[in-house]
Design a protein around this motif. Structure first.
Motif, PDB file in Angstrom:
ATOM      1  N   ARG A   1       0.829  -1.206   0.000  1.00  8.26           N
ATOM      2  CA  ARG A   1       0.000   0.000   0.000  1.00  8.26           C
ATOM      3  C   ARG A   1       0.864   1.257   0.000  1.00  8.26           C
ATOM      4  N   ILE A   2       1.972   1.209   0.732  1.00 13.31           N
ATOM      5  CA  ILE A   2       2.853   2.369   0.806  1.00 13.31           C
ATOM      6  C   ILE A   2       3.572   2.606  -0.521  1.00 13.31           C
ATOM      7  N   TRP A   3       3.980   1.535  -1.187  1.00  8.66           N
ATOM      8  CA  TRP A   3       4.862   1.674  -2.337  1.00  8.66           C
ATOM      9  C   TRP A   3       4.227   1.388  -3.688  1.00  8.66           C
ATOM     10  N   VAL A   4       2.968   0.968  -3.711  1.00 11.39           N
ATOM     11  CA  VAL A   4       2.406   0.511  -4.983  1.00 11.39           C
ATOM     12  C   VAL A   4       2.354   1.626  -6.018  1.00 11.39           C
ATOM     13  N   GLY A   5       2.029   2.851  -5.595  1.00 12.66           N
ATOM     14  CA  GLY A   5       1.990   3.954  -6.548  1.00 12.66           C
ATOM     15  C   GLY A   5       3.367   4.258  -7.107  1.00 12.66           C
ATOM     16  N   VAL A   6       4.372   4.289  -6.225  1.00 15.74           N
ATOM     17  CA  VAL A   6       5.741   4.557  -6.659  1.00 15.74           C
ATOM     18  C   VAL A   6       6.224   3.470  -7.604  1.00 15.74           C
ATOM     19  N   LEU A   7       5.938   2.210  -7.257  1.00 11.61           N
ATOM     20  CA  LEU A   7       6.352   1.101  -8.116  1.00 11.61           C
ATOM     21  C   LEU A   7       5.673   1.164  -9.477  1.00 11.61           C
ATOM     22  N   ALA A   8       4.392   1.499  -9.475  1.00  3.65           N
ATOM     23  CA  ALA A   8       3.667   1.597 -10.742  1.00  3.65           C
ATOM     24  C   ALA A   8       4.269   2.682 -11.624  1.00  3.65           C
ATOM     25  N   GLY A   9       4.573   3.831 -11.028  1.00  2.00           N
ATOM     26  CA  GLY A   9       5.176   4.910 -11.806  1.00  2.00           C
ATOM     27  C   GLY A   9       6.558   4.564 -12.299  1.00  2.00           C
ATOM     28  N   ALA A  10       7.383   3.970 -11.434  1.00  2.00           N
ATOM     29  CA  ALA A  10       8.749   3.626 -11.816  1.00  2.00           C
ATOM     30  C   ALA A  10       8.779   2.600 -12.938  1.00  2.00           C
ATOM     31  N   ASN A  11       7.793   1.709 -12.956  1.00  2.00           N
ATOM     32  CA  ASN A  11       7.732   0.687 -13.999  1.00  2.00           C
ATOM     33  C   ASN A  11       6.874   1.104 -15.184  1.00  2.00           C
ATOM     34  N   ARG A  12       6.504   2.398 -15.203  1.00  2.00           N
ATOM     35  CA  ARG A  12       5.803   2.995 -16.339  1.00  2.00           C
ATOM     36  C   ARG A  12       4.491   2.283 -16.659  1.00  2.00           C
ATOM     37  N   PHE A  13       3.808   1.889 -15.600  1.00  2.00           N
ATOM     38  CA  PHE A  13       2.481   1.302 -15.768  1.00  2.00           C
ATOM     39  C   PHE A  13       1.567   2.351 -16.404  1.00  2.00           C
ATOM     40  N   ASP A  14       0.721   1.920 -17.324  1.00  2.00           N
ATOM     41  CA  ASP A  14      -0.131   2.849 -18.060  1.00  2.00           C
ATOM     42  C   ASP A  14      -0.914   3.758 -17.109  1.00  2.00           C
ATOM     43  N   ALA A  15      -0.817   5.061 -17.336  1.00  3.78           N
ATOM     44  CA  ALA A  15      -1.398   6.034 -16.407  1.00  3.78           C
ATOM     45  C   ALA A  15      -2.913   5.894 -16.308  1.00  3.78           C
ATOM     46  N   ARG A  16      -3.595   5.684 -17.421  1.00  2.00           N
ATOM     47  CA  ARG A  16      -5.061   5.571 -17.383  1.00  2.00           C
ATOM     48  C   ARG A  16      -5.500   4.324 -16.620  1.00  2.00           C
ATOM     49  N   ASN A  17      -4.807   3.215 -16.866  1.00  2.00           N
ATOM     50  CA  ASN A  17      -5.131   2.003 -16.113  1.00  2.00           C
ATOM     51  C   ASN A  17      -4.845   2.176 -14.627  1.00  2.00           C
ATOM     52  N   PHE A  18      -3.750   2.881 -14.338  1.00  3.77           N
ATOM     53  CA  PHE A  18      -3.428   3.105 -12.928  1.00  3.77           C
ATOM     54  C   PHE A  18      -4.505   3.940 -12.247  1.00  3.77           C
ATOM     55  N   LEU A  19      -4.959   5.001 -12.893  1.00  7.53           N
ATOM     56  CA  LEU A  19      -5.987   5.851 -12.286  1.00  7.53           C
ATOM     57  C   LEU A  19      -7.239   5.049 -11.968  1.00  7.53           C
ATOM     58  N   LEU A  20      -7.637   4.168 -12.889  1.00  6.95           N
ATOM     59  CA  LEU A  20      -8.827   3.349 -12.666  1.00  6.95           C
ATOM     60  C   LEU A  20      -8.614   2.355 -11.535  1.00  6.95           C
ATOM     61  N   CYS A  21      -7.516   1.591 -11.597  1.00  5.65           N
ATOM     62  CA  CYS A  21      -7.253   0.583 -10.574  1.00  5.65           C
ATOM     63  C   CYS A  21      -6.993   1.222  -9.218  1.00  5.65           C
ATOM     64  N   ASN A  22      -6.341   2.363  -9.222  1.00  2.00           N
ATOM     65  CA  ASN A  22      -6.061   3.079  -7.982  1.00  2.00           C
ATOM     66  C   ASN A  22      -7.355   3.531  -7.315  1.00  2.00           C
ATOM     67  N   ALA A  23      -8.285   4.031  -8.111  1.00  2.12           N
ATOM     68  CA  ALA A  23      -9.567   4.483  -7.552  1.00  2.12           C
ATOM     69  C   ALA A  23     -10.370   3.310  -7.008  1.00  2.12           C
ATOM     70  N   ILE A  24     -10.435   2.217  -7.767  1.00  2.85           N
ATOM     71  CA  ILE A  24     -11.189   1.043  -7.312  1.00  2.85           C
ATOM     72  C   ILE A  24     -10.534   0.434  -6.077  1.00  2.85           C
ATOM     73  N   GLY A  25      -9.218   0.276  -6.113  1.00  3.48           N
ATOM     74  CA  GLY A  25      -8.514  -0.318  -4.988  1.00  3.48           C
ATOM     75  C   GLY A  25      -8.603   0.526  -3.731  1.00  3.48           C
ATOM     76  N   GLY A  26      -8.446   1.837  -3.873  1.00  2.76           N
ATOM     77  CA  GLY A  26      -8.534   2.724  -2.715  1.00  2.76           C
ATOM     78  C   GLY A  26      -9.916   2.724  -2.097  1.00  2.76           C
ATOM     79  N   GLY A  27     -10.939   2.764  -2.937  1.00  7.47           N
ATOM     80  CA  GLY A  27     -12.304   2.724  -2.420  1.00  7.47           C
ATOM     81  C   GLY A  27     -12.646   1.401  -1.761  1.00  7.47           C
ATOM     82  N   ALA A  28     -12.224   0.294  -2.381  1.00 10.29           N
ATOM     83  CA  ALA A  28     -12.505  -1.033  -1.820  1.00 10.29           C
ATOM     84  C   ALA A  28     -11.796  -1.216  -0.481  1.00 10.29           C
ATOM     85  N   TRP A  29     -10.559  -0.743  -0.407  1.00 12.54           N
ATOM     86  CA  TRP A  29      -9.804  -0.853   0.854  1.00 12.54           C
ATOM     87  C   TRP A  29     -10.486  -0.073   1.979  1.00 12.54           C
TER      88      TRP A  29
END
Length: 218
Positions: A125-153
């Protein structure tokens, strides 16, 4: 978790400074700082369930918003500073250019699940955003998964602690221990899988990135 903030301290913080405190602490935690955002949410939810002194819907909303905003901030940090840092200094950690390429491909392939489920594991939870950015995970997919994951948590932990109240204290420690064991087991299995299939995965990564570079830009 109770060693970090006891119930009285949690109630005092939330009562004195409001729900914005929960938002800020969770946002900073999900942005990469080791702060007790989860503890603050659980403690506040237990207090809300036992006394009604706090509004559970506001707690969940503040935690969810903090998780989403913090994840986006962490992604930005990882995108700007993470990849260049690893490319320059990764060899000191055993991260050769080949392994960095492989890591980027693995995150591209399974990154959505990492972002979605990583919220429920403290270290991720602490590092997932940093890891996603460092590994150039698609920004649009990240925004969607980040919103769903944050809300579900926020919903799962907030409503769980609110509904179970004091009973949540008895299972929280055991749950955290088993979650950590599960994380290490999953990481070990992933390591074994990658080691056994490294050559094939590298071929797939090269093909995927070659196709990505070949796509016409609009």
């Amino acid at each position: 978790m109770e060693n970090l903030l006891n119930q009285d301290r949690i109630v005092h913080i939330l009562s004195a400074y409001g729900y914005w405190t929960l938002f800020l602490v969770v946002a900073l935690e999900c942005g990469g700082l080791p702060l007790p955002g989860e503890t603050l949410l659980i403690g506040g939810a237990i207090y809300a369930g036992e006394t009604g002194g706090l509004r559970i819907e506001y707690l969940i909303l503040a935690a969810a918003a903090g998780a989403v905003v913090g994840g986006i901030a962490g992604y930005g940090v990882g995108r700007v500073f993470g990849a260049p840092f690893l490319e320059r200094h990764g060899r000191w950690f055993g991260l050769t250019p080949t392994r960095l390429t492989l890591a980027r491909y693995l995150f591209m392939r399974w990154g959505a699940w990492i972002v979605l489920l990583g919220r429920f594991v403290t270290l991720l939870r602490i590092w997932v955003g940093v890891l996603a950015g460092a590994n150039r995970f698609d920004a649009r997919n990240f925004l969607l998964c980040n919103a769903i994951g944050g809300g579900a948590w926020a919903l799962a932990l907030g409503l769980g602690a609110y509904a179970l109240t004091s009973a949540f204290r008895r299972i929280e420690g055991s749950f955290a221990i088993w979650a950590l064991i599960g994380l290490f087991y999953a990481l070990f299995c992933a390591w074994v899988y990658v080691r056994r299939h490294e050559a094939r995965l590298l071929r797939e990564a090269d093909a995927a990135f070659a196709a990505e570079r070949a796509e016409p830009t609009s």
